[in-house]
Every structure is written in C-alpha cells, then in structure tokens.
Design a protein around this motif. Structure first.
Motif, short mmCIF file in Angstrom:
data_model
loop_
_atom_site.label_atom_id
_atom_site.label_comp_id
_atom_site.label_asym_id
_atom_site.label_seq_id
_atom_site.Cartn_x
_atom_site.Cartn_y
_atom_site.Cartn_z
N SER A 31 0.83 -1.21 0.00
CA SER A 31 0.00 0.00 0.00
C SER A 31 0.86 1.25 0.00
O SER A 31 0.56 2.23 -0.69
N LEU A 32 1.96 1.23 0.79
CA LEU A 32 2.87 2.37 0.81
C LEU A 32 3.53 2.55 -0.55
O LEU A 32 3.60 3.67 -1.07
N SER A 33 4.00 1.47 -1.14
CA SER A 33 4.66 1.55 -2.45
C SER A 33 3.70 2.10 -3.51
O SER A 33 4.09 2.92 -4.35
N GLN A 34 2.45 1.66 -3.46
CA GLN A 34 1.47 2.13 -4.42
C GLN A 34 1.22 3.63 -4.25
O GLN A 34 1.10 4.37 -5.22
N ALA A 35 1.15 4.09 -3.00
CA ALA A 35 0.92 5.52 -2.73
C ALA A 35 2.07 6.35 -3.27
O ALA A 35 1.87 7.43 -3.85
N ILE A 36 3.30 5.87 -3.12
CA ILE A 36 4.46 6.61 -3.62
C ILE A 36 4.48 6.60 -5.14
O ILE A 36 4.79 7.62 -5.78
N ARG A 37 4.13 5.46 -5.75
CA ARG A 37 4.08 5.41 -7.22
C ARG A 37 3.03 6.39 -7.76
O ARG A 37 3.25 7.06 -8.77
N THR A 38 1.89 6.47 -7.07
CA THR A 38 0.85 7.42 -7.48
C THR A 38 1.35 8.85 -7.36
O THR A 38 1.11 9.68 -8.25
N LEU A 39 2.07 9.15 -6.29
CA LEU A 39 2.62 10.50 -6.12
C LEU A 39 3.63 10.80 -7.21
O LEU A 39 3.63 11.91 -7.78
N GLU A 40 4.49 9.84 -7.52
CA GLU A 40 5.48 10.05 -8.59
C GLU A 40 4.79 10.27 -9.94
O GLU A 40 5.21 11.11 -10.73
N ARG A 41 3.72 9.53 -10.17
CA ARG A 41 2.99 9.70 -11.43
C ARG A 41 2.34 11.07 -11.49
O ARG A 41 2.38 11.74 -12.53
N ASP A 42 1.77 11.53 -10.36
CA ASP A 42 1.15 12.85 -10.34
C ASP A 42 2.18 13.96 -10.57
O ASP A 42 1.89 14.97 -11.23
N LEU A 43 3.38 13.77 -10.05
CA LEU A 43 4.42 14.79 -10.19
C LEU A 43 5.19 14.65 -11.48
O LEU A 43 5.93 15.56 -11.88
N GLY A 44 5.05 13.52 -12.11
CA GLY A 44 5.76 13.30 -13.37
C GLY A 44 7.25 13.10 -13.20
O GLY A 44 8.04 13.38 -14.10
N SER A 45 7.66 12.58 -12.03
CA SER A 45 9.09 12.40 -11.78
C SER A 45 9.30 11.34 -10.72
O SER A 45 8.52 11.22 -9.78
N MET A 46 10.38 10.57 -10.87
CA MET A 46 10.76 9.61 -9.84
C MET A 46 11.28 10.36 -8.63
O MET A 46 12.01 11.34 -8.75
#
Length: 291
Positions: A31-46
C-alpha cells in the motif's frame, strides 16, 4: 497529490526505506509503495532510486522534502489550532536537541510542560551538532530546537530564545586522580587520560584547544555516544569535560564534579521558525522560556 501521500513520502525519507517506513506507519508495504508510485505519477518524476532494500532520493525527491514538510506541518497547525479552541488537551511537540541539553535544561522544561498539560506528548529528536538542530527546525522535522554553541546563537531565519550559559566542568571517578573539591587548571590536567566526544562538539573543542596549546592530554576514548561517557568515567577509563547540565546525574552516580579554571562556557538557546507555531509548541516555548 494530497497530504497523506506527502506524509508517506516523508516517512520513507526519515526511515531510509519502504520496509521501515511501512512499519512506522502501521501500513502494509504494498500500500505504501502504491501511494508513492501514485505520487510520482502525479508529479511526473521519480522521487527515489531503489537500491536493494534501501532508497536514495533523486534530485526531484530532494527538492520535494522541504515543501512536503511545510505542507504537513501546515496541516498539523490547522488541526491543532481548531483543537485549541477547547483547550490544549492532546497533541505533540517535536523538539530537536543536542545530547547534553537533552539532559538539562530540556528535562526540566518537559517536566513543567507535562505537569501543566498531561494529555500532551513530547517527541525529542537527537541532533549531535548545532547546525543539525537548526537544519531540523528549518526543514520542519522539528518545531523547536535546543542547542549549545561556543558563541551566542545567531540565525537570521529563526527566532532565537537565549537561555544563558552552561559552564564546562570536569567529571572524574571518585578514586581517580583528583581529590574532591579540586579546582582543575590546565596544568593539573597535563598527562591525564580523557574521554572525548566526536569532533564538532563543544566538549571536544575544549579538549582540542588545550592540546593545541601544547597540553599533554591522551584521548583514551572518542565516542559519539554521550550516554557512554559517564559509565566510562566511573570505570576509571578517564575523566571527561562536560557541561554543568550533567552535574546532578554525575553526582547521583557517584562521580566527582570539579570546577575548571579558567572558566569556559557554551551558550544555550531554544530556536523556532519565524512563522506560526502550533499551539502546543507555542505553549511549550512559553513554559520553557518563563523558567
């Protein structure tokens, strides 16, 4: 992007990886990993480079840390301000403190605050040097910082609340080289074994200055762990230069606390950000500075 995602991001930063962050958050790692991936996708950057079980911030991740802390702290301030309408009953104060100052005066401050507000909690974060304390307050890791430095504390971006000076003293074993009541001069320290903190600390600077002046001193132990110094002194490994904040604890443990001449001091101060504090932090600051 929402504040919850930023809280998760900061948990990964502060815990050095997803596993420890998930445990700290009481959250399943997927769940934590998914939340971070979603944040990275929203920001457009790793935000992180994944390296084995650990992580390293990318350039974008480093740029996000301070704004994320400010956003999370602003939400905490809003919640706390609403809660304070009915009085300070629950909440937490985050304080960055250097080791000696965490012994005193911080313990006395926490005692007075806790007696007045028993529903509140205090989180004390360790910082070995003054610059680490100020950085933790600057970046929002802590709202308040307690530090000591050889010169009066000055920081244009922080509010500095002067708490006076702490004198250096010598802590020695009761059966050590000095008799009770001895006033210890540099000449009397010549040839002695001492326990010293790591470079950059006030106690280490005092020792290094004596050595630079030609005094024959042997650093028997250099330690980053301030809590190890008193047991080492009591076992006769060497004497130690600490601030008077340690006097009560040292004497209760059976060590001798001796004056050093000429006198030398550290300047002690509480620091806070220039912007608004949470009601809990503001109340702690008031109690601390009122004495």
């Amino acid at each position: 992007m929402d504040v919850r995602q930023l809280e998760y991001f900061l948990a990964v930063v502060d815990n050095g990886g997803f596993n420890r962050a998930a445990k700290a958050l009481y959250l399943a790692q997927p769940s934590l990993s998914q939340a971070i991936r979603t944040l990275e996708r929203d920001l457009g950057s790793m935000l992180f480079h994944r390296i084995g079980r650990g992580v390293v911030l990318t350039e974008a991740g480093r740029a996000l840390v301070e704004p994320a802390r400010q956003a999370v702290r602003s939400l905490e301030l809003a919640r706390a301000s609403i809660g304070s309408v009915t009085g300070l009953r629950t909440g937490r104060v985050d304080i960055a403190a250097m080791p000696s100052q965490a012994v005193e005066p911080l313990s006395g401050m926490v005692e007075r605050f806790s007696h007045r507000h028993p529903g509140m909690s205090v989180s004390i974060k360790s910082a070995p040097w003054p610059r680490v304390v100020t950085e933790m307050v600057h970046t929002g890791i802590a709202e308040l910082g307690l530090l000591a430095a050889p010169e009066p504390v000055v920081d244009a971006d922080l509010k500095v609340h002067d708490l006076g000076r702490h004198r250096f003293v010598l802590i020695s074993a009761p059966d050590g080289p000095f008799a009770p009541g001895t006033v210890v001069t540099p000449a009397k320290l010549s040839g002695q074994r001492v326990i010293a903190g790591q470079p950059g600390t006030g106690m280490r600077r005092y020792i290094d200055d004596l050595k630079a002046d030609g005094l024959d001193l042997t650093i028997a132990v250099e330690t980053e762990h301030r809590e190890a110094i008193l047991p080492l002194v009591l076992r006769g490994v060497g004497s130690a230069v600490l601030t008077e904040a340690w006097t009560t604890l040292a004497e209760k443990s059976g060590a001798l606390v001796l004056e050093l001449e000429p006198a030398a001091y550290l300047h002690v101060a509480l620091v806070s950000r220039a912007d608004r504090l949470t009601p809990a932090a503001a109340e702690f600051l008031k109690i601390a500075t009122d004495g």
